[in-house]
Write a protein that holds these residues in place. Structure first.
Motif, PDB file in Angstrom:
ATOM      1  N   GLY A   1     -71.835   5.542  32.891  1.00  0.00           N
ATOM      2  CA  GLY A   1     -71.065   5.084  31.737  1.00  0.00           C
ATOM      3  C   GLY A   1     -70.542   3.677  31.854  1.00  0.00           C
ATOM      4  O   GLY A   1     -70.309   3.018  30.857  1.00  0.00           O
TER       5      GLY A   1
ATOM      6  N   PRO B   1     -69.932   0.223  35.031  1.00  0.00           N
ATOM      7  CA  PRO B   1     -70.156  -0.164  36.425  1.00  0.00           C
ATOM      8  C   PRO B   1     -69.139   0.530  37.326  1.00  0.00           C
ATOM      9  O   PRO B   1     -67.968   0.634  36.975  1.00  0.00           O
ATOM     10  CB  PRO B   1     -69.926  -1.684  36.408  1.00  0.00           C
ATOM     11  CG  PRO B   1     -70.137  -2.100  34.978  1.00  0.00           C
ATOM     12  CD  PRO B   1     -69.666  -0.937  34.165  1.00  0.00           C
TER      13      PRO B   1
ATOM     14  N   GLY C   1     -65.935   3.990  29.663  1.00  0.00           N
ATOM     15  CA  GLY C   1     -67.279   4.484  29.375  1.00  0.00           C
ATOM     16  C   GLY C   1     -67.522   4.711  27.892  1.00  0.00           C
ATOM     17  O   GLY C   1     -68.585   5.169  27.497  1.00  0.00           O
TER      18      GLY C   1
ATOM     19  N   ILE D   1     -75.322  -3.529  38.015  1.00  0.00           N
ATOM     20  CA  ILE D   1     -75.079  -3.830  36.607  1.00  0.00           C
ATOM     21  C   ILE D   1     -73.738  -4.548  36.521  1.00  0.00           C
ATOM     22  O   ILE D   1     -72.738  -4.077  37.069  1.00  0.00           O
ATOM     23  CB  ILE D   1     -75.041  -2.537  35.761  1.00  0.00           C
ATOM     24  CG1 ILE D   1     -76.275  -1.663  36.034  1.00  0.00           C
ATOM     25  CG2 ILE D   1     -74.892  -2.852  34.274  1.00  0.00           C
ATOM     26  CD1 ILE D   1     -77.611  -2.274  35.720  1.00  0.00           C
TER      27      ILE D   1
ATOM     28  N   ASN E   1     -66.578  -1.853  26.830  1.00  0.00           N
ATOM     29  CA  ASN E   1     -66.761  -0.530  27.416  1.00  0.00           C
ATOM     30  C   ASN E   1     -65.434  -0.047  28.004  1.00  0.00           C
ATOM     31  O   ASN E   1     -65.073  -0.390  29.107  1.00  0.00           O
ATOM     32  CB  ASN E   1     -67.848  -0.624  28.490  1.00  0.00           C
ATOM     33  CG  ASN E   1     -68.275   0.728  29.008  1.00  0.00           C
ATOM     34  OD1 ASN E   1     -67.487   1.679  29.006  1.00  0.00           O
ATOM     35  ND2 ASN E   1     -69.504   0.829  29.452  1.00  0.00           N
TER      36      ASN E   1
ATOM     37  N   ASP F   1     -76.918  -5.586  28.460  1.00  0.00           N
ATOM     38  CA  ASP F   1     -76.219  -5.662  29.746  1.00  0.00           C
ATOM     39  C   ASP F   1     -76.702  -6.848  30.570  1.00  0.00           C
ATOM     40  O   ASP F   1     -77.832  -7.313  30.408  1.00  0.00           O
ATOM     41  CB  ASP F   1     -76.483  -4.390  30.578  1.00  0.00           C
ATOM     42  CG  ASP F   1     -75.616  -3.235  30.131  1.00  0.00           C
ATOM     43  OD1 ASP F   1     -74.432  -3.457  29.866  1.00  0.00           O
ATOM     44  OD2 ASP F   1     -76.142  -2.107  30.042  1.00  0.00           O
TER      45      ASP F   1
ATOM     46  N   ILE G   1     -74.236  10.672  24.538  1.00  0.00           N
ATOM     47  CA  ILE G   1     -75.623  10.920  24.946  1.00  0.00           C
ATOM     48  C   ILE G   1     -75.688  11.640  26.293  1.00  0.00           C
ATOM     49  O   ILE G   1     -76.575  12.465  26.522  1.00  0.00           O
ATOM     50  CB  ILE G   1     -76.443   9.604  24.976  1.00  0.00           C
ATOM     51  CG1 ILE G   1     -77.940   9.870  25.150  1.00  0.00           C
ATOM     52  CG2 ILE G   1     -75.939   8.669  26.070  1.00  0.00           C
ATOM     53  CD1 ILE G   1     -78.628  10.510  24.000  1.00  0.00           C
TER      54      ILE G   1
ATOM     55  N   THR H   1     -73.691   5.364  17.827  1.00  0.00           N
ATOM     56  CA  THR H   1     -73.140   4.552  18.894  1.00  0.00           C
ATOM     57  C   THR H   1     -72.766   3.189  18.331  1.00  0.00           C
ATOM     58  O   THR H   1     -73.202   2.825  17.234  1.00  0.00           O
ATOM     59  CB  THR H   1     -74.115   4.432  20.075  1.00  0.00           C
ATOM     60  OG1 THR H   1     -73.445   3.779  21.165  1.00  0.00           O
ATOM     61  CG2 THR H   1     -75.352   3.629  19.720  1.00  0.00           C
TER      62      THR H   1
END
Ligand code: WT7
Length: 633
Positions: free
Chosen positions: A370, A372, A507, A495, A504, A483, A293, A247
């Motif tokens: 993934g 908000p 996602g 979030i 991001n 975050d 994941i 990641t």
């Protein structure tokens, strides 16, 4: 609230209360009742040794063998191909047999306990079979996202030291063919003599032929047919790694997050059951690629450990026609549907009458993950897809956490639109201010987690020091998530997005440093900065500023934007290609020479004022200059 859910507010309270009073007893009991062990652990959490440290078990035996006596004939996987009549169903017994055969093929390739096996596949059943086969013989799988470029694959294969690679001749996308094997060949060529890969196993997704290198490459199918279907699972220590998954973070190099066996599987099973209100008759569809994941925890491990029926869909949401996903739900009677806000927004933009053509009454629980989720998308998902009757679980978590951490629990927790709601039992989130001081009550701050939970990653592959500095050093005593979040007076969480240099996009986690590292290969560029700005569909869009070397001629400068797009495509992957590239004379910097990303983000959003005090910049004159360049597009 409907009484048809497994949990009620009362039974949920018993759980949260139990784990608060005695986490050790609570998790030991969960570990025992959720999993079958070859040696039962006598302790849940040991600060030094980790979760369930004296227990031994096998993840594949937990996902397959244990279901055979009573549920061997239950459907484990429904695979829906892109073409409507292309469906494959495997019972748990059939899946078990295929996994055993695959595991024997891996053993014949010399794969041993503790070795790494890289998997780069489109959405075919062999992906899950390969993962389970690795787990069965105690090898760690390293699943690589289908969208990675050859260089991205090469980096990860090299870092993991994989000895075998599983790939496909091609992937199928409509009439198009995605060249998996060719990409893998290119990746292995880049590694050259340094490659640790001894064998490449090729899944024949179509009849298309691909070149095979003698002694290294083999088609999988004949090997599987010849292999024995008996394969005793290796008894692994609970803290032995089950897999690595790469990641992106703040550093340019991708991190191989390592997950363990006993803790991870307990967490995957526990959260899959609670969050999705898992019931035996469910048809569970998580749309994530197994390269992320989400695909590990909610396609491969959580649902299978819980004996669920999962659906895999080879195709795209709106291909060949809009509404394809809804058609799949109606056809297979999907009860639980878990996807991303980006997908929801894209489907929403096609209009309400498209889902209206399909019978979606089988749906019970909807999930989002993934990024908000905005209010509008949440409401549309809830009303139009869920008919107002299905809870929408917005699940906040990360590669590092192994499974959901903050989420609605159907039947037990009252929903609030676009809120991830409350932490799951055993999860202790805290909000900190910039100085690391905990904030009480309703507040907005940096999201950290206190204490441990069974799904927490073990380390970063080959770099435990980086694991410690990334997650535990920024706010000593707390796990730093990267975050930001807001919490209301009832303890509900919203979030707000990353507070670090991670972007991001749909996602997909992309490190700004990863992009900047790729661009640094272009000699005519002296410096670059990648930032994320709000994007209607993708959540965030990627914007890149580049500073060419002085004195370049006009024609060279004009070609730089294309070069940037190309190099990101080859070094990282198509999914990370920026929305816009701005050629600028300089970047705004502090006196100590740090790029001021906050300013670059605001300017990229089209803001022209309200930047606060610019007198601390080393080069304040660059600000109007950037505004002008961005304004010109
Ligand atoms: C980052 C983790 C969790 C599996 C998929 C992504 C963002 C994830 C949510 C959510 C708001 C979310 C966070 C997190 N994120 N879920 N429900 N609401 N943000 O895993 O690639 O490790 O990315 O995704 O920023 O840190 P990942």
């Amino acid at each position: 609230m409907s009484s048809s859910f497994c949990l009620t507010p009362q039974t949920y309270h018993v759980l949260t209360d139990g784990v608060r009073r005695d986490p050790e007893e609570f998790w030991l009991k969960e570990g025992h009742r959720r999993l079958v062990w070859s040696r039962e652990p006598t302790r849940a959490m040991d600060q030094e040794k980790g979760w369930f440290a004296d227990g031994t078990l096998n993840a594949s035996a937990n996902c397959l063998d244990r279901h055979l006596p009573e549920h061997g004939e239950k459907t484990a996987i429904i695979w829906q191909g892109e073409e409507a009549d292309h469906v494959i169903r495997l019972t748990y017994r059939e899946l078990h047999a295929r996994v055993c055969a695959f595991a024997n093929v891996l053993r014949d390739c010399g794969v041993k306990r503790g070795d790494r096996v890289a998997i780069h596949l489109p959405c075919v059943i062999e992906g899950i079979i390969a993962m389970q086969a690795c787990a069965r013989i105690g090898a760690m799988h390293v699943v690589l996202f289908g969208g990675f470029s050859a260089e991205a694959i090469a980096d990860r294969v090299a870092d993991s030291g994989a000895v075998v690679v599983v790939t496909a001749n091609v992937g199928r996308r409509g009439a198009k063919r995605i060249p998996y094997k060719t990409t893998m060949d290119a990746a292995l060529r880049l590694l050259g003599d340094k490659s640790t890969v001894r064998h490449v196993l090729v899944v024949g997704v179509t009849e298309d032929e691909v070149p095979l290198e003698a002694g290294r490459d083999a088609l999988l199918e004949p090997l599987l047919r010849a292999a024995s279907m008996d394969c005793a699972p290796e008894a692994m220590n609970a803290t032995d790694p089950l897999f690595l998954l790469y990641t992106s973070g703040s550093t340019g190099k991708p991190k191989g997050i390592v997950h363990g066996t006993g803790g991870y599987l307990t967490w995957a099973s526990f959260t899959h059951q609670l969050v999705f209100d898992h019931q035996p008759s469910d048809i569970f569809w998580c749309t994530a690629d197994i390269g992320w994941i989400t695909g590990h925890s909610y396609v491969a491990y959580g649902p299978l450990a819980n004996g669920a029926t999962i659906l895999l869909f080879e195709g795209m949401p709106s291909h060949p026609t809009p509404g394809r996903w809804w058609e799949v739900i109606a056809k297979h009677g999907v009860t639980t549907f878990y996807t991303s806000p980006t997908a929801i927004r894209a489907l929403m933009s096609e209009g309400d009458e498209i889902p209206g053509r399909y019978d979606l009454s089988s749906l019970r629980v909807l999930g989002s993950v993934g990024e908000p989720i905005n209010h509008e998308a949440w409401t549309w998902f809830h009303e139009v897809i869920g008919g107002g009757r299905c809870p929408v679980v917005d699940t906040w978590w990360q590669t590092e956490t192994g499974g959901a951490m903050i989420s609605l629990v159907p039947g037990a927790v009252e929903a609030r639109p676009a809120s991830a709601t409350l932490p799951l039992p055993g999860v202790n989130p805290v909000l900190l201010d910039e100085k690391g001081q905990p904030l009480e009550g309703a507040a907005e701050g940096i999201l950290c987690i206190d204490g441990s939970w069974p799904g927490c990653a073990l380390t970063i592959w080959n770099d435990d020091a980086l694991f410690q500095t990334t997650y535990f050093k920024p706010y000593p005593g707390h796990y730093f998530t990267g975050d930001g979040a807001r919490r209301d007076e009832d303890g509900y969480f919203w979030i707000t997005g990353r507070v670090d240099d991670v972007i991001n996009v749909s996602g997909h986690r992309i490190g700004s440093a990863e992009i900047e590292d790729a661009i640094s290969e272009i000699h005519d560029i002296s410096e670059s900065a990648a930032v994320g700005i709000p994007h209607d569909l993708k959540g965030q869009g990627l914007i890149v500023y580049i500073v060419p070397h002085e004195g370049l001629d006009k024609a060279v400068t004009a070609g730089l934007k294309d070069q940037v797009v190309r190099i990101i495509g080859t070094k990282v992957g198509r999914y990370a290609v920026p929305e816009k590239v701005f050629v600028v004379p300089d970047l705004p910097k502090t006196r100590s020479g740090k790029n001021v990303r906050r300013l670059m983000r605001k300017i990229a959003c089209g803001e022209t004022e309200g930047f606060g005090d610019l007198s601390t910049l080393a080069n304040p004159a660059i600000v109007p200059e950037l505004i002008r360049i961005v304004g010109e597009g």
